[in-house]
Design an enzyme around this catalytic site. Structure first.
Site, PDB file in Angstrom:
ATOM      1  N   ARG A   1     -49.470  76.942   0.982  1.00  8.68           N
ATOM      2  CA  ARG A   1     -50.864  77.081   0.522  1.00  8.68           C
ATOM      3  C   ARG A   1     -51.437  75.719   0.136  1.00  8.68           C
ATOM      4  O   ARG A   1     -50.738  74.903  -0.465  1.00  8.68           O
ATOM      5  CB  ARG A   1     -50.947  78.018  -0.677  1.00  8.68           C
ATOM      6  CG  ARG A   1     -50.595  79.436  -0.339  1.00  8.68           C
ATOM      7  CD  ARG A   1     -50.667  80.332  -1.558  1.00  8.68           C
ATOM      8  NE  ARG A   1     -49.555  81.257  -1.562  1.00  8.68           N
ATOM      9  CZ  ARG A   1     -48.999  81.773  -2.647  1.00  8.68           C
ATOM     10  NH1 ARG A   1     -49.474  81.484  -3.838  1.00  8.68           N
ATOM     11  NH2 ARG A   1     -47.981  82.594  -2.555  1.00  8.68           N
TER      12      ARG A   1
ATOM     13  N   ASN B   1     -39.557  94.703  -7.090  1.00  4.92           N
ATOM     14  CA  ASN B   1     -40.651  93.825  -6.690  1.00  4.92           C
ATOM     15  C   ASN B   1     -40.921  94.113  -5.215  1.00  4.92           C
ATOM     16  O   ASN B   1     -40.212  93.622  -4.337  1.00  4.92           O
ATOM     17  CB  ASN B   1     -40.219  92.370  -6.916  1.00  4.92           C
ATOM     18  CG  ASN B   1     -41.305  91.377  -6.543  1.00  4.92           C
ATOM     19  OD1 ASN B   1     -42.348  91.758  -6.016  1.00  4.92           O
ATOM     20  ND2 ASN B   1     -41.048  90.109  -6.798  1.00  4.92           N
TER      21      ASN B   1
ATOM     22  N   HIS C   1     -48.247  84.348 -11.690  1.00  8.50           N
ATOM     23  CA  HIS C   1     -46.949  83.892 -12.214  1.00  8.50           C
ATOM     24  C   HIS C   1     -46.861  84.090 -13.730  1.00  8.50           C
ATOM     25  O   HIS C   1     -46.076  83.427 -14.397  1.00  8.50           O
ATOM     26  CB  HIS C   1     -46.715  82.376 -11.971  1.00  8.50           C
ATOM     27  CG  HIS C   1     -46.433  82.007 -10.557  1.00  8.50           C
ATOM     28  ND1 HIS C   1     -46.819  80.796 -10.041  1.00  8.50           N
ATOM     29  CD2 HIS C   1     -45.790  82.661  -9.562  1.00  8.50           C
ATOM     30  CE1 HIS C   1     -46.439  80.721  -8.773  1.00  8.50           C
ATOM     31  NE2 HIS C   1     -45.822  81.837  -8.459  1.00  8.50           N
TER      32      HIS C   1
ATOM     33  N   GLU D   1     -37.909  86.295 -14.269  1.00  5.56           N
ATOM     34  CA  GLU D   1     -38.987  87.287 -14.377  1.00  5.56           C
ATOM     35  C   GLU D   1     -38.424  88.700 -14.478  1.00  5.56           C
ATOM     36  O   GLU D   1     -38.955  89.537 -15.206  1.00  5.56           O
ATOM     37  CB  GLU D   1     -39.921  87.166 -13.165  1.00  5.56           C
ATOM     38  CG  GLU D   1     -40.697  85.861 -13.188  1.00  5.56           C
ATOM     39  CD  GLU D   1     -41.234  85.458 -11.833  1.00  5.56           C
ATOM     40  OE1 GLU D   1     -42.362  85.846 -11.522  1.00  5.56           O
ATOM     41  OE2 GLU D   1     -40.530  84.756 -11.088  1.00  5.56           O
TER      42      GLU D   1
ATOM     43  N   ARG E   1     -42.884  94.902 -10.778  1.00  2.00           N
ATOM     44  CA  ARG E   1     -43.786  93.755 -10.810  1.00  2.00           C
ATOM     45  C   ARG E   1     -45.053  94.193 -10.082  1.00  2.00           C
ATOM     46  O   ARG E   1     -44.994  94.620  -8.920  1.00  2.00           O
ATOM     47  CB  ARG E   1     -43.156  92.580 -10.078  1.00  2.00           C
ATOM     48  CG  ARG E   1     -44.135  91.450  -9.949  1.00  2.00           C
ATOM     49  CD  ARG E   1     -43.640  90.394  -9.019  1.00  2.00           C
ATOM     50  NE  ARG E   1     -44.604  89.332  -8.945  1.00  2.00           N
ATOM     51  CZ  ARG E   1     -44.874  88.659  -7.842  1.00  2.00           C
ATOM     52  NH1 ARG E   1     -44.242  88.932  -6.725  1.00  2.00           N
ATOM     53  NH2 ARG E   1     -45.753  87.700  -7.856  1.00  2.00           N
TER      54      ARG E   1
ATOM     55  N   GLY F   1     -42.309  76.700  -7.228  1.00  2.00           N
ATOM     56  CA  GLY F   1     -41.422  77.384  -6.289  1.00  2.00           C
ATOM     57  C   GLY F   1     -42.082  77.323  -4.936  1.00  2.00           C
ATOM     58  O   GLY F   1     -42.656  76.282  -4.578  1.00  2.00           O
ATOM     59  N   ASN F   2     -42.040  78.426  -4.190  1.00  2.87           N
ATOM     60  CA  ASN F   2     -42.822  78.455  -2.963  1.00  2.87           C
ATOM     61  C   ASN F   2     -44.303  78.503  -3.309  1.00  2.87           C
ATOM     62  O   ASN F   2     -45.117  77.795  -2.746  1.00  2.87           O
ATOM     63  CB  ASN F   2     -42.431  79.686  -2.161  1.00  2.87           C
ATOM     64  CG  ASN F   2     -42.031  79.293  -0.785  1.00  2.87           C
ATOM     65  OD1 ASN F   2     -42.598  78.352  -0.214  1.00  2.87           O
ATOM     66  ND2 ASN F   2     -41.049  79.973  -0.248  1.00  2.87           N
TER      67      ASN F   2
END
Ligand code: ADP
Length: 414
Positions: free
Chosen positions: A250, A7, A189, A395, A99, A219-220
């Site tokens: 965000r 990732n 996601h 994931e 990813r 999550g974040n």
């Protein structure tokens, strides 16, 4: 098959090596040989690694870019230092799974990477200018350092959401903007939402077609997805991962006219405002303290700070509101599933979100909820109409399994 899962971010490289094959997938006996991350690539990077037997190691190393990071990782993997007997040579890594953030409308499932796929990922750069180029760098670094003969697979964050119908993915903008620039909801996601929905149906012994759930990845970054008959029919993130729920830094949803207003009043450029919505808002922006939910909860307990309380309340309220919206969008669900760092580990936040959903049949069992941290469990009151589950996401495991299936040319059941 030993699969290296990568990732690649702008200044980080997360990795795992997972031993898996069709038999292991069937028996759910895949084995994680190591996991780790390099942060702050570009200078003195911080490397953390953990193998299945050894202790967690943390050290620093000068790593200038993704190529150097992968080179460092590969040398470490095959060295005695790593203590991974399954990986002695580069040929012990039989495939690499990446990813990839944005697959646009082109990629509806994971694919074996060839030059055409690379060109397709390049075409999606406009949609994800920050992410897709770094994902491509990771793919090219593997070609350079492991070789073109090692198969690579791209697993897209957006792919699971390509089943969302037009009425849910189109914005009410002049239609030509969709035609010209593909402006629409894509959702993100996807690998996480797909994984927990898959786990849920395994746990319940039901088929994909019988899977009707709302998955809350908190999550974040945070997103909610409505899954009907095992397929995503709506999700809270949009054209970019900025829309929807309140997140660590965000903003999630807001009135689009606010952008111009902030730019005018604060003398900022459009890019500057967008960057503020991405990095200075959400839990961090409201609290003025941190984007870390754990710290906010401790702060609330110790000092009952008003803005910290507000941040937690706004976060939970927005999540509850979205559960209501998703219930309406999919015509009712059979379960709500929490996942992600907050969803898996913060019982008080889960309780705040669920309190107020009694009308929908949600009843949390306080003891079970409090006891559930980082493990899967049904946290609803026995017999409640709309059960609530916690299912840890994974994931990387799904990326490794998709990689095996693509390399062997098998269908994607999950
Ligand atoms: P990412 O989206 O970056 O993968 P994670 O899924 O790891 O992030 O989630 C990070 C968030 O989870 C942070 O806000 C962190 O504070 C929160 N978190 C992790 N553990 C706990 C905990 N025990 N209690 C409350 N929040 C937690």
């Amino acid at each position: 098959m030993n699969v290296l899962v990568l990732n690649a971010g702008s200044s980080s490289l997360k990795f795992q090596v997972i031993a898996t094959d069709p038999d292991r997938i069937r028996q759910d006996t895949d084995e994680r040989l190591c996991r780790g991350a390099m942060e702050r690539i570009g200078g003195e990077a911080i490397v953390t690694v953990e193998t299945k037997s050894g202790p967690r190691q943390k050290f620093t190393a000068p790593i200038k870019d993704i190529n150097a990071g992968l080179d460092f990782l590969l040398r470490w993997l095959v060295s005695d230092q790593s203590g991974i007997p399954e990986v002695r040579n580069l040929s012990d890594i039989q495939a690499v799974g990446h990813r990839v953030v944005h697959g646009g409308e082109v990629f509806q499932e994971s694919v074996l990477i060839d030059d055409k796929v690379i060109a397709g990922i390049e075409e999606c750069i406009d949609l994800a200018p920050l992410h897709n180029p770094t994902n491509l760098r990771g793919i090219r670094a593997v070609r350079d350092l492991i070789g073109r003969d090692t198969p690579q697979v791209a697993v897209f964050d957006t792919a699971f959401h390509t089943t969302i119908p037009e009425q849910a993915y189109l914005y009410a903008l002049p239609y030509h903007l969709y035609r010209r620039h593909r402006i629409r909801r894509y959702g993100f996601h996807g690998t996480s939402h797909r994984y927990v929905a898959y786990r849920y149906r395994m746990l319940r012994g039901i088929s994909r077609d019988e899977t009707n759930v709302i998955t809350m990845h908190l999550g974040n970054g945070c997103s909610a997805t409505a899954i009907r008959s095992g397929r995503s029919v709506d999700t809270s993130m949009g054209m970019t991962p900025l829309e929807g729920l309140v997140m660590g830094t965000r903003s999630g949803d807001l009135d689009p006219a606010i952008l111009t207003l902030i730019a005018t009043k604060e003398g900022m450029t459009a890019h500057g405002v967008e960057s503020m919505l991405l990095t200075q808002s959400g839990l961090l922006g409201i609290s003025g303290l941190t984007n870390d939910m754990r710290v906010l909860q401790e702060e609330l307990k110790d000092h009952d700070d008003r803005r910290v309380r507000l941040a937690i309340e706004i976060f939970s309220y927005r999540a509850r509101k979205y559960i209501g919206a998703m219930l309406a969008s999919m015509g009712g669900a059979e379960a709500i599933i929490f996942t992600g760092g907050i969803g898996e580990n913060a019982p008080d936040i889960r309780a705040r979100i669920c309190n107020g959903l009694e009308w929908a049949g949600v009843q949390i069992d306080d003891v079970r909820n409090q006891q559930t941290r980082g493990k899967q469990a049904d946290i609803g009151v026995e017999g409640s109409k709309l059960p609530v589950w916690v299912i840890p996401t994974d994931e990387e495991l799904l990326i490794a399994r998709d990689t095996v299936r693509c390399v062997l040319g098998l269908p994607h059941p999950a």
